[in-house]
Design a protein around this motif. Structure first.
Motif, PDB file in Angstrom:
ATOM      1  N   PRO A   1       0.819  -1.145   0.157  1.00 16.47           N
ATOM      2  CA  PRO A   1       0.083  -0.155   0.049  1.00 16.47           C
ATOM      3  C   PRO A   1       0.972   1.171  -0.022  1.00 16.47           C
ATOM      4  CG  PRO A   1      -0.760  -1.703   1.579  1.00 16.47           C
ATOM      5  CD  PRO A   1       0.623  -2.129   0.961  1.00 16.47           C
ATOM      6  N   PRO A   2       0.265   2.364  -0.612  1.00  8.73           N
ATOM      7  CA  PRO A   2       1.156   3.698  -0.515  1.00  8.73           C
ATOM      8  C   PRO A   2       1.628   4.131   0.913  1.00  8.73           C
ATOM      9  CG  PRO A   2      -0.556   3.777  -1.965  1.00  8.73           C
ATOM     10  CD  PRO A   2      -0.906   2.650  -1.241  1.00  8.73           C
ATOM     11  N   ALA A   3       2.788   4.393   0.979  1.00  7.82           N
ATOM     12  CA  ALA A   3       3.189   4.598   2.364  1.00  7.82           C
ATOM     13  C   ALA A   3       2.636   5.753   3.149  1.00  7.82           C
ATOM     14  CB  ALA A   3       4.755   4.981   2.164  1.00  7.82           C
ATOM     15  N   VAL A   4       2.018   6.935   2.356  1.00  7.25           N
ATOM     16  CA  VAL A   4       1.421   7.879   2.992  1.00  7.25           C
ATOM     17  C   VAL A   4       0.169   7.628   3.172  1.00  7.25           C
ATOM     18  CG1 VAL A   4       2.890   9.648   2.060  1.00  7.25           C
ATOM     19  CG2 VAL A   4       1.094   9.167   0.787  1.00  7.25           C
ATOM     20  N   GLU A   5      -0.565   6.543   2.910  1.00  9.17           N
ATOM     21  CA  GLU A   5      -1.735   6.202   3.162  1.00  9.17           C
ATOM     22  C   GLU A   5      -2.177   5.039   4.208  1.00  9.17           C
ATOM     23  OE1 GLU A   5      -3.942   5.233  -0.447  1.00  9.17           O
ATOM     24  OE2 GLU A   5      -3.174   6.786  -1.572  1.00  9.17           O
ATOM     25  N   ARG A   6      -1.018   4.514   4.554  1.00  9.62           N
ATOM     26  CA  ARG A   6      -1.085   3.534   5.779  1.00  9.62           C
ATOM     27  C   ARG A   6      -1.221   3.841   6.956  1.00  9.62           C
ATOM     28  NH1 ARG A   6       3.415  -0.982   3.973  1.00  9.62           N
ATOM     29  NH2 ARG A   6       1.985  -2.392   4.674  1.00  9.62           N
ATOM     30  N   LYS A   7      -2.332   3.111   7.750  1.00 10.34           N
ATOM     31  CA  LYS A   7      -2.609   3.509   9.174  1.00 10.34           C
ATOM     32  C   LYS A   7      -1.270   3.371  10.104  1.00 10.34           C
ATOM     33  CE  LYS A   7      -5.582   0.446   8.837  1.00 10.34           C
ATOM     34  NZ  LYS A   7      -6.713  -0.585   8.969  1.00 10.34           N
ATOM     35  N   PRO A   8      -1.308   4.030  11.343  1.00 10.72           N
ATOM     36  CA  PRO A   8      -0.286   3.623  12.194  1.00 10.72           C
ATOM     37  C   PRO A   8      -0.702   2.220  12.648  1.00 10.72           C
ATOM     38  CG  PRO A   8      -1.909   5.129  13.069  1.00 10.72           C
ATOM     39  CD  PRO A   8      -2.148   5.063  11.541  1.00 10.72           C
ATOM     40  N   LEU A   9       0.423   1.763  13.411  1.00 11.18           N
ATOM     41  CA  LEU A   9       0.263   0.428  14.302  1.00 11.18           C
ATOM     42  C   LEU A   9      -0.912   0.503  15.074  1.00 11.18           C
ATOM     43  CD1 LEU A   9       4.074  -0.442  14.907  1.00 11.18           C
ATOM     44  CD2 LEU A   9       2.617  -1.412  13.130  1.00 11.18           C
ATOM     45  N   GLY A  10      -1.501  -0.758  15.212  1.00 10.57           N
ATOM     46  CA  GLY A  10      -2.914  -0.466  16.043  1.00 10.57           C
ATOM     47  C   GLY A  10      -2.633  -0.995  17.372  1.00 10.57           C
ATOM     48  N   GLU A  11      -3.725  -1.833  17.874  1.00 15.03           N
ATOM     49  CA  GLU A  11      -3.646  -2.166  19.408  1.00 15.03           C
ATOM     50  C   GLU A  11      -2.994  -3.398  19.617  1.00 15.03           C
ATOM     51  OE1 GLU A  11      -7.081  -4.117  17.500  1.00 15.03           O
ATOM     52  OE2 GLU A  11      -6.321  -2.201  17.422  1.00 15.03           O
TER      53      GLU A  11
ATOM     54  N   SER B   1       7.420  -1.733  19.193  1.00 20.19           N
ATOM     55  CA  SER B   1       6.164  -1.146  19.497  1.00 20.19           C
ATOM     56  C   SER B   1       6.118  -0.390  20.667  1.00 20.19           C
ATOM     57  CB  SER B   1       4.946  -2.331  19.434  1.00 20.19           C
ATOM     58  OG  SER B   1       5.104  -3.114  20.469  1.00 20.19           O
ATOM     59  N   LEU B   2       6.941  -0.620  21.457  1.00 23.02           N
ATOM     60  CA  LEU B   2       7.272  -0.116  22.595  1.00 23.02           C
ATOM     61  C   LEU B   2       7.956   1.529  22.814  1.00 23.02           C
ATOM     62  CD1 LEU B   2       7.998  -3.138  25.230  1.00 23.02           C
ATOM     63  CD2 LEU B   2       6.184  -1.903  25.049  1.00 23.02           C
ATOM     64  N   PRO B   3       7.583   2.262  23.406  1.00 24.32           N
ATOM     65  CA  PRO B   3       6.669   2.202  24.857  1.00 24.32           C
ATOM     66  C   PRO B   3       5.312   2.484  24.382  1.00 24.32           C
ATOM     67  CG  PRO B   3       7.656   4.362  24.704  1.00 24.32           C
ATOM     68  CD  PRO B   3       8.168   3.643  23.359  1.00 24.32           C
ATOM     69  N   ASP B   4       4.794   2.825  23.047  1.00 26.57           N
ATOM     70  CA  ASP B   4       3.667   3.143  22.648  1.00 26.57           C
ATOM     71  C   ASP B   4       2.422   2.115  23.097  1.00 26.57           C
ATOM     72  OD1 ASP B   4       4.517   5.340  22.023  1.00 26.57           O
ATOM     73  OD2 ASP B   4       4.656   5.222  19.832  1.00 26.57           O
ATOM     74  N   ALA B   5       2.949   0.782  22.885  1.00 29.39           N
ATOM     75  CA  ALA B   5       1.865  -0.440  23.176  1.00 29.39           C
ATOM     76  C   ALA B   5       1.746  -0.631  24.658  1.00 29.39           C
ATOM     77  CB  ALA B   5       2.578  -1.566  22.637  1.00 29.39           C
ATOM     78  N   ALA B   6       2.237   0.018  25.668  1.00 25.29           N
ATOM     79  CA  ALA B   6       1.904  -0.296  27.033  1.00 25.29           C
ATOM     80  C   ALA B   6       1.622   1.180  27.513  1.00 25.29           C
ATOM     81  CB  ALA B   6       3.116  -0.903  27.633  1.00 25.29           C
ATOM     82  N   THR B   7       0.982   1.077  28.791  1.00 26.34           N
ATOM     83  CA  THR B   7       0.788   1.991  29.778  1.00 26.34           C
ATOM     84  C   THR B   7       2.068   2.427  30.585  1.00 26.34           C
ATOM     85  OG1 THR B   7       0.041   0.719  31.770  1.00 26.34           O
ATOM     86  CG2 THR B   7      -1.624   1.408  30.045  1.00 26.34           C
ATOM     87  N   ASP B   8       2.022   3.640  31.109  1.00 24.72           N
ATOM     88  CA  ASP B   8       3.145   4.092  32.030  1.00 24.72           C
ATOM     89  C   ASP B   8       3.625   2.932  33.068  1.00 24.72           C
ATOM     90  OD1 ASP B   8       3.251   6.280  30.542  1.00 24.72           O
ATOM     91  OD2 ASP B   8       2.489   7.401  32.224  1.00 24.72           O
ATOM     92  N   GLU B   9       2.419   2.378  33.761  1.00 24.59           N
ATOM     93  CA  GLU B   9       2.690   1.389  34.749  1.00 24.59           C
ATOM     94  C   GLU B   9       3.442  -0.065  34.036  1.00 24.59           C
ATOM     95  OE1 GLU B   9       3.132  -0.661  38.253  1.00 24.59           O
ATOM     96  OE2 GLU B   9       2.982   1.493  37.774  1.00 24.59           O
ATOM     97  N   GLU B  10       2.730  -0.363  33.032  1.00 30.60           N
ATOM     98  CA  GLU B  10       3.258  -1.631  32.329  1.00 30.60           C
ATOM     99  C   GLU B  10       4.696  -1.326  31.711  1.00 30.60           C
ATOM    100  OE1 GLU B  10      -1.103  -2.992  30.577  1.00 30.60           O
ATOM    101  OE2 GLU B  10       0.063  -1.976  29.399  1.00 30.60           O
ATOM    102  N   ASN B  11       5.022  -0.115  31.242  1.00 28.18           N
ATOM    103  CA  ASN B  11       6.209   0.055  30.613  1.00 28.18           C
ATOM    104  C   ASN B  11       7.514  -0.036  31.772  1.00 28.18           C
ATOM    105  OD1 ASN B  11       6.300   0.449  27.897  1.00 28.18           O
ATOM    106  ND2 ASN B  11       5.136   2.356  28.079  1.00 28.18           N
TER     107      ASN B  11
END
Length: 447
Positions: free
Chosen positions: A132-142, A360-370
């Protein structure tokens, strides 16, 4: 068959033709067969059938096209081929996956391997499609539940992420992939078995996946005895199936076993084409080949689903710096390393936490999980640095508070990393939190 869309039959009939183009063998050089008479009709990648005067027909693929000559790379040894043997140009292979492929095992050309009939889908697809075109791709999900405590916590995998699985032979790579295929959160699973042993294909389908896992899966397999062309095509075909399912809005899990055998198949073909090896035996085209395959996975556009991918690498002699592993590390969103030493002491999956990383870290976890993830890594790292001294009885408790915690937590963390987790991500973090609290308090976990 009565439940299928009648339009599925149209591509089958459209490919039928009363005309069959023929050429003649003009020479054989270093395993490549030269053919005259097809140069104005054949294209790179077209299929050919050579009729030997003695012995079975020999299948192959167009490798090069020159003025007056077509070069054919045969699918087997060219024994018995003679000048003047007839070679027929076959219809261009059409690869058209459909939703009715779920639950099936197919070869790289879309033919069934499970003994039951299978029709193609309604729309042929290019097995070497662009991402898929790079500028049209979604960010990483949950974050996705994986069925394993260690991957639910310290090494999370999120929707659309691409992970490398690096391992030597016999340390549990296929077992880990099978666990993910059965347990990981996904709408559909596509498995590419590239150059796998024939016995292992059936074992993976019947034992590792099982009936329930197969229901949501498509397995694309090319065994080790098949030609390099088929083995290389296997990865592309499997990715094409994953892209079809992604375009239906599904969250697809793509598992490739292995990228190493995909690269080795390409090396055979590149050598036949005269490409000079440069990357410790691999040709320069290996890098864009692997990068192109990996880029097709990942998040889709706003109207598409996502392809979460795990690409396994069979590293020779556990050398994590060999060319294929090195290429993958540069294009993926993290890597998991399986350790032979950990496997030999009986812990599976034998994940070497210190050498593995999830981007995917640190975005994939909460502050406490990180915080818990960072603390776990500190404890594991501290123990590993002093492991020889601890086992030799040379460490005196009380000398280093962090190492004291690491020693107390070691056995519990080792067991935690080996445990399946059917109850979800939060339950995994709850158990990890208990281990860390007890290590800090100096208490042992009660069994």
């Amino acid at each position: 068959m009565s439940d299928l869309d009648p339009s599925i039959l149209k591509p089958v009939f459209d490919r039928l033709s009363p005309v069959r183009r023929m050429g003649l063998v003009n020479g054989v050089t270093r395993g490549v067969i030269e053919i005259e008479g097809l140069e104005n009709a054949a294209r790179i990648g077209d299929h050919l059938t050579l009729q030997r005067q003695s012995g079975p027909d020999l299948a192959g693929e167009v490798l090069r096209v020159e003025s007056g000559i077509v070069h054919m790379l045969p699918a087997g040894a060219p024994d018995g081929v003679r000048l003047g043997d007839r070679v027929f140009l076959e219809p261009t292979p059409v690869f058209a996956p459909g939703m009715h492929w779920l639950g099936r095992v197919v070869d790289p050309f879309g033919q069934p391997l499970d003994g039951k009939p299978l029709l193609p889908g309604t729309t042929p697809r290019d097995i070497m499609a662009a991402p898929p075109p790079a500028v049209e791709r979604k960010p990483l999900g949950e974050r996705m539940a994986t069925g394993l405590a260690v991957l639910n916590t310290v090494l999370p995998i999120v929707r659309g992420q691409r992970i490398g699985l690096f391992a030597g032979s016999g340390v549990g790579k296929s077992t880990l992939l099978a666990t993910l295929a059965r347990s990981m959160q996904a709408d559909a699973v596509v498995v590419a078995l590239v150059g796998e042993r024939g016995r292992e294909v059936n074992a993976f389908v019947e034992e590792a996946l099982g009936a329930d896992g197969l229901k949501r899966s498509v397995v694309v397999a090319a065994t080790s005895d098949q030609s390099a062309l088929a083995r290389r095509r296997c990865a592309w075909s499997a990715m094409t199936v994953a892209e079809f399912l992604r375009d239906q809005g599904l969250n697809v899990l793509f598992l490739a076993d292995s990228v190493t055998r995909f690269a080795e198949a390409h090396r055979e073909i590149a050598a036949a084409m005269g490409e000079t090896p440069s990357l410790r035996g691999f040709p320069p085209s290996t890098t864009p080949l692997i990068a192109g395959l990996c880029e097709r996975a990942g998040p889709g556009t706003a109207k598409q689903g996502d392809i979460t991918a795990v690409f396994s690498v069979l590293v020779a002699g556990s050398d994590m710096d060999e060319p294929v592993a090195d290429i993958l590390r540069g294009v993926l969103d993290g890597h998991i390393v399986l350790s032979r030493e950990i496997a030999e002491r009986g812990r599976f999956p034998a994940i070497d936490l210190s050498r593995s990383v999830s981007r995917s870290l640190p975005d994939a976890a909460t502050d406490e999980e990180n915080r818990m993830i960072a603390e776990t890594r500190r404890l594991v790292g501290s123990y590993e640095q002093s492991e020889v001294m601890i086992k030799a009885g040379l460490y005196t408790p009380g000398t280093d508070p962090l190492l004291d915690q690491a020693v107390r937590a070691h056995d519990e963390l080792d067991g935690f990393f080996a445990k399946p987790e059917p109850d979800g991500i939060q339950n995994s973090f709850d158990r990890l939190s208990v281990i860390l609290r007890r290590a800090k308090a100096g208490t042992a976990l009660q069994h």
